[in-house]
Design an enzyme around this catalytic site. Sequence first.
Site, PDB file in Angstrom:
ATOM      1  N   GLY A  97       9.800  50.457 -44.276  1.00 43.40           N
ATOM      2  CA  GLY A  97      11.083  50.436 -43.610  1.00 43.40           C
ATOM      3  C   GLY A  97      12.046  51.325 -44.111  1.00 43.40           C
ATOM      4  CG  PHE A  98      16.127  51.562 -42.151  1.00 42.69           C
ATOM      5  CD1 PHE A  98      16.298  52.717 -41.448  1.00 42.69           C
ATOM      6  CD2 PHE A  98      16.148  50.178 -41.338  1.00 42.69           C
ATOM      7  CE1 PHE A  98      16.516  52.660 -40.246  1.00 42.69           C
ATOM      8  CE2 PHE A  98      16.418  50.231 -40.128  1.00 42.69           C
ATOM      9  CZ  PHE A  98      16.560  51.407 -39.483  1.00 42.69           C
ATOM     10  CB  VAL A 106       1.099  44.429 -50.217  1.00 38.06           C
ATOM     11  CG1 VAL A 106       1.129  44.189 -51.704  1.00 38.06           C
ATOM     12  CG2 VAL A 106       0.814  45.949 -50.209  1.00 38.06           C
ATOM     13  CD  GLU A 119      23.432  44.241 -31.772  1.00 39.01           C
ATOM     14  OE1 GLU A 119      22.259  44.151 -32.002  1.00 39.01           O
ATOM     15  OE2 GLU A 119      24.106  45.140 -32.229  1.00 39.01           O
ATOM     16  CG  ASP A 122      16.768  43.506 -44.894  1.00 35.86           C
ATOM     17  OD1 ASP A 122      17.887  44.272 -45.265  1.00 35.86           O
ATOM     18  OD2 ASP A 122      16.583  43.141 -43.544  1.00 35.86           O
TER      19      ASP A 122
HETATM   20  C1  LIG Z   1      17.054  42.197 -35.090  1.00 35.42           C
HETATM   21  C2  LIG Z   1      17.651  43.194 -36.088  1.00 35.42           C
HETATM   22  C3  LIG Z   1      18.776  43.794 -35.681  1.00 35.42           C
HETATM   23  C4  LIG Z   1      19.287  44.629 -36.687  1.00 35.42           C
HETATM   24  N1  LIG Z   1      20.416  45.506 -36.353  1.00 35.42           N
HETATM   25  C5  LIG Z   1      20.922  46.407 -37.140  1.00 35.42           C
HETATM   26  C6  LIG Z   1      21.792  47.203 -36.779  1.00 35.42           C
HETATM   27  O1  LIG Z   1      22.283  47.202 -35.646  1.00 35.42           O
HETATM   28  N2  LIG Z   1      22.416  48.003 -37.740  1.00 35.42           N
HETATM   29  C7  LIG Z   1      21.914  48.283 -39.036  1.00 35.42           C
HETATM   30  O2  LIG Z   1      22.425  48.756 -39.998  1.00 35.42           O
HETATM   31  N3  LIG Z   1      20.978  47.042 -39.656  1.00 35.42           N
HETATM   32  C8  LIG Z   1      20.509  46.133 -38.656  1.00 35.42           C
HETATM   33  N4  LIG Z   1      19.467  45.512 -38.867  1.00 35.42           N
HETATM   34  C9  LIG Z   1      19.280  45.334 -40.469  1.00 35.42           C
HETATM   35  C10 LIG Z   1      18.410  46.168 -40.852  1.00 35.42           C
HETATM   36  O3  LIG Z   1      17.135  46.558 -40.010  1.00 35.42           O
HETATM   37  C11 LIG Z   1      17.728  45.736 -42.252  1.00 35.42           C
HETATM   38  O4  LIG Z   1      18.623  45.753 -43.055  1.00 35.42           O
HETATM   39  C12 LIG Z   1      16.664  46.984 -42.726  1.00 35.42           C
HETATM   40  O5  LIG Z   1      15.517  47.175 -41.587  1.00 35.42           O
HETATM   41  C13 LIG Z   1      16.119  46.793 -44.080  1.00 35.42           C
HETATM   42  O6  LIG Z   1      15.315  47.696 -44.321  1.00 35.42           O
HETATM   43  P1  LIG Z   1      13.975  47.486 -45.672  1.00 35.42           P
HETATM   44  O7  LIG Z   1      13.548  48.781 -45.628  1.00 35.42           O
HETATM   45  O8  LIG Z   1      14.751  46.745 -46.539  1.00 35.42           O
HETATM   46  O9  LIG Z   1      13.143  46.466 -44.750  1.00 35.42           O
HETATM   47  P2  LIG Z   1      12.427  46.562 -43.419  1.00 35.42           P
HETATM   48  O10 LIG Z   1      12.997  47.615 -42.484  1.00 35.42           O
HETATM   49  O11 LIG Z   1      11.927  45.137 -42.912  1.00 35.42           O
HETATM   50  O12 LIG Z   1      11.027  47.137 -43.912  1.00 35.42           O
HETATM   51  C14 LIG Z   1       9.920  46.319 -44.569  1.00 35.42           C
HETATM   52  C15 LIG Z   1       8.571  46.865 -44.356  1.00 35.42           C
HETATM   53  O13 LIG Z   1       7.659  46.299 -45.504  1.00 35.42           O
HETATM   54  C16 LIG Z   1       6.600  46.200 -44.757  1.00 35.42           C
HETATM   55  N5  LIG Z   1       5.788  44.720 -45.195  1.00 35.42           N
HETATM   56  C17 LIG Z   1       6.421  43.784 -45.416  1.00 35.42           C
HETATM   57  N6  LIG Z   1       5.653  42.855 -46.083  1.00 35.42           N
HETATM   58  C18 LIG Z   1       4.486  43.545 -46.408  1.00 35.42           C
HETATM   59  C19 LIG Z   1       3.117  43.360 -47.019  1.00 35.42           C
HETATM   60  N7  LIG Z   1       2.984  42.169 -47.421  1.00 35.42           N
HETATM   61  N8  LIG Z   1       2.143  44.334 -47.014  1.00 35.42           N
HETATM   62  C20 LIG Z   1       2.505  45.554 -46.308  1.00 35.42           C
HETATM   63  N9  LIG Z   1       3.757  45.840 -45.886  1.00 35.42           N
HETATM   64  C21 LIG Z   1       4.684  45.007 -45.733  1.00 35.42           C
HETATM   65  C22 LIG Z   1       7.102  45.811 -43.229  1.00 35.42           C
HETATM   66  O14 LIG Z   1       5.762  45.947 -42.259  1.00 35.42           O
HETATM   67  C23 LIG Z   1       8.098  46.713 -43.101  1.00 35.42           C
HETATM   68  O15 LIG Z   1       7.552  47.792 -42.480  1.00 35.42           O
HETATM   69  C24 LIG Z   1      18.857  44.587 -38.120  1.00 35.42           C
HETATM   70  C25 LIG Z   1      17.716  43.798 -38.415  1.00 35.42           C
HETATM   71  C26 LIG Z   1      17.044  42.792 -37.191  1.00 35.42           C
HETATM   72  C27 LIG Z   1      16.036  42.123 -38.071  1.00 35.42           C
END
Ligand SMILES: Cc1cc2nc3c(=O)[nH]c(=O)nc-3n(C[C@H](O)[C@H](O)[C@H](O)COP(=O)(O)OP(=O)(O)OC[C@H]3O[C@@H](n4cnc5c(N)ncnc54)[C@H](O)[C@@H]3O)c2cc1C
Length: 436
Positions: free
Chosen positions: A34-35, A100, A188, A318
């Site tokens: 993710g991000f 994982v 939204e 997250d």
């Molecule tokens: C509907 C929605 C709208 C949003 N809108 C906004 C916005 O407008 N602006 C903003 O700044 N933020 C927004 N957010 C929040 C933002 O998207 C999150 O804060 C951000 O994506 C978190 O990034 P991350 O890398 O922690 O997790 P994520 O982006 O969720 O990435 C986690 C990754 O881990 C992988 N993963 C998880 N478990 C496993 C496993 N067991 N094995 C292998 N892979 C795994 C997943 O496939 C995923 O690719 C929004 C969130 C949602 C749900």
Amino acid sequence: MDENSMAKDSADRSGADSHGPDSHSADVIVVGGGFAGVTAARELARKGVRVLLIDRNPYHQFQPLLYQAATVQLGVSEVARPLRDIFRGERKVRVVVAEVTGVDPRAKTVTTADGGTYSAGHLVIAAGAEANFFNTPGAEENGFPLYSVEDAVDLGSAFVAALDEADRGAYDGELHVVVIGGGPTGVETAGAVAETIKYVIPDYFSPELAGRCHAHLVDMLPNVLNAFADRSKEYAQRNLERMGVQVHLGVGVSEVTREKVVLADGTEIPARITVWAGGLKASPLIAAAGLPQGRGGRVDVDPDLTVPGFEGVYVLGDAANMTDARGDRLPQLGSCAQQAGKWAARNILADRAGRPREPFKYVDKGYMAMVGRGSAVAEIGRKRMLMTGPLAFLAWLGVHVVLLSGGLQKLRALVSWPSGFISHRRSYVLLPRERS
Ligand SMILES: Cc1cc2nc3c(=O)[nH]c(=O)nc-3n(C[C@H](O)[C@H](O)[C@H](O)COP(=O)(O)OP(=O)(O)OC[C@H]3O[C@@H](n4cnc5c(N)ncnc54)[C@H](O)[C@@H]3O)c2cc1C
């Protein structure tokens, strides 16, 4: 020795400039593309560190636009990008597509569903979150969450199918879409459903069918967009209602069935489609890893993003409760996760060079939510400069184009967003999936 020569030295000593096809070890394993995970992997690779990036999906998903995919304003390829495209030509990053299932934070090993075991000197866990249904009866079985591309496709397909059924007379009643949760995702989504009813259904089906479609938004709090300023909350609610959304506030949901949403005061809202935007909890991987869990099941990380008591383990985005230098909790936002990814990479480089880690310094860009075409709220920067209306709408577009990964995706978004907003065309195909 500086960071670059340190990293080069490490690569030389390992005798590998890139990963072999069977390589199950690396300098750093990043779980989650993710991000947070993508940014950390990219930053580390730029400094010569070998990274194994493991994600269950072969793509990076862009959650801020999922509601647009769910209402068929954008296609899947505009809200997701292949991880192998992001890291094409990047020999220091090996992408592994696998679920994982286990993490041993002491041994620094990761196990995947297909029995693979991977090990590294550092672990970065950036596995994100999943919907939290708070044990609401029927919510998980009958509601559509919105956290992944699959969720968006499931919801969009169900919405399109419900419209087609109504159009061919499979049922002649009213078609209610109920969105539970008045945070940015709920606002939204409800706004996008209302716009679809107002502008798209009369053209694509009939004004008669549009007259039978209704959008609802429910939240137990007395206002929408609770984290925002009062003016933003009022603006968003006023504009949702102006667009035809029936807003039900101050009462929780006690049950979700296939036909209705029951509120705690006994009110029943008929529901053909229920969208669950009622909250998130950390990935179940956190509990499986035996890491200490705080609020929302997330890991309370130290200010330098490491897990207390687990040397060399970082949890980001997250999946973590991150704080700033003053101890204030940081938001679950894309830009926060991206910045944390960059910071974790920097601290890992410091670990490897024997230098002290530094506490995460988050640059607060504020909050934003889109309500509808030309209508948004934005509270910019730490000082929360307030904007509403078309200016906030443009700020939302600008910030989200910047968050998108890759020039091609940015270009596509710049072409398809404005044309979609202006023309209300729905030209994307959603291939329905068997829901898991
Ligand atoms: C509907 C929605 C709208 C949003 N809108 C906004 C916005 O407008 N602006 C903003 O700044 N933020 C927004 N957010 C929040 C933002 O998207 C999150 O804060 C951000 O994506 C978190 O990034 P991350 O890398 O922690 O997790 P994520 O982006 O969720 O990435 C986690 C990754 O881990 C992988 N993963 C998880 N478990 C496993 C496993 N067991 N094995 C292998 N892979 C795994 C997943 O496939 C995923 O690719 C929004 C969130 C949602 C749900």
